[in-house]
Every structure is written in structure tokens, then in C-alpha cells.
Design an enzyme around this catalytic site. Sequence first.
Site, short mmCIF file in Angstrom:
data_model
loop_
_atom_site.label_atom_id
_atom_site.label_comp_id
_atom_site.label_asym_id
_atom_site.label_seq_id
_atom_site.Cartn_x
_atom_site.Cartn_y
_atom_site.Cartn_z
N CYS A 78 0.96 -2.58 -9.98
CA CYS A 78 -0.17 -2.42 -10.34
C CYS A 78 -1.78 -3.32 -10.74
O CYS A 78 -2.53 -3.09 -10.77
CB CYS A 78 -0.27 -1.18 -11.60
SG CYS A 78 0.57 -2.10 -12.85
N HIS A 133 1.05 -1.19 -17.55
CA HIS A 133 0.09 -0.39 -16.74
C HIS A 133 -0.73 -0.15 -16.87
O HIS A 133 -1.89 -0.59 -18.05
CB HIS A 133 0.73 0.44 -16.58
CG HIS A 133 0.87 1.36 -15.23
ND1 HIS A 133 1.53 0.82 -14.14
CD2 HIS A 133 -0.23 2.74 -14.61
CE1 HIS A 133 0.81 1.56 -13.20
NE2 HIS A 133 0.65 3.04 -13.63
N HIS A 150 -3.66 4.61 -9.36
CA HIS A 150 -2.69 3.02 -10.09
C HIS A 150 -1.57 3.60 -9.16
O HIS A 150 -1.77 4.29 -8.44
CB HIS A 150 -2.43 3.42 -11.63
CG HIS A 150 -1.56 4.98 -11.04
ND1 HIS A 150 -0.37 4.52 -12.06
CD2 HIS A 150 -2.12 6.10 -11.47
CE1 HIS A 150 0.06 6.01 -11.72
NE2 HIS A 150 -0.87 7.13 -11.56
#
Length: 178
Positions: A78, A133, A150
Amino acid sequence: MPKISLWSSVCLAFCLSSCAIFNTPNTSTPKNAPAKRPLATKPKGAYSNYVRDIVRTARAYTGTPYRSGGNDRRGIDCSGLICSVYTEVGLKVPRISWQQAEFGTEIEEVRDIRPGDWIFYVPDAGKAGYVSHVGIVTEVRSKTDIMFIHASSSKGVREDNLFSKYFKNRFVKAMRPF
């Protein structure tokens, strides 16, 4: 055990290292390779002028498999997606998600999120924790329909909705990088 003379040792060491001595890497740029431009630490002009290219470039990674520590289309994570996309459009940003979470200006209200913003998540829904994340907002369709791209650890690079069941309780903050 047989004894090896000093001269034999020197010859053996030379033979083993000769590839490194005589095989110099090709450092010239191929004629068809794109010229590398220096990365800017801030946009020339308004950040909003870069957003269309950022979203287009990020979407070009769709389907790329997830790879922890990855930085390219063979596999990417990510924060690597963020770093690679911004590098491709000529902007320098941090590589690690916790550093990215401190880069730019925090967006106080979800309603103020715009394409090009970064959104951050914690690993466990409803719990405080470390940022684990990050994604790039690609589209704001309505106040409850905010799409972001992502690198999913299970599905690779894809777009999801901030308000999906999985993400809405893991969301911790949004940042405008520039």
C-alpha cells in the site's frame, strides 16, 4: 588436510573475483528509456493540477499483485503504491505508511475529503492502533460514497469504498499531501 600456499590462495581469490572486476555494469541509459526527471518536494502550482494524473497513474496499477515491500507492477504494497504513483508524476513523498500519515495537512472532516487525498487505516476495526494501511482517494461520488485505490494484501491493487463494511470502522484519518 593439504596445505594451500599463499600464491595459490591469491590466484584462487583473483579467479573468484574476476567477474566483478571485469564485468562492469551497463550504466548507460538505453535510447528508448524515458529520461528521469528530478522529483519535486512540492508541486509546481496547485496540487489539484496533479490529481488527475495521480488518479490515472494509480489506476494503471489495478490488478497488480500485493507484495510486502514491493514498489513496482510485479508486486506492490500500500505505501509502495503511494510512493510509486507520486514518483511517476514527479513528486517526492515518504515510502513508509506511518511517515505518509504525518506528511501534509490532516483533513478534519470526512466531508472535506477530495480526490488525491490519502486515507489511513488501523488493523483492527473499532480499535486505536498504529497506521497499517493507506490508499489514495480516486473519486468522491457523495458523502457516503468515497472511492479509494490501495494495495489489498489479499486481492492486489483495487478500488474500494471508504464506507464499505470492512473499511468504515478501520478508518482513522485523511491527509492532503500537498
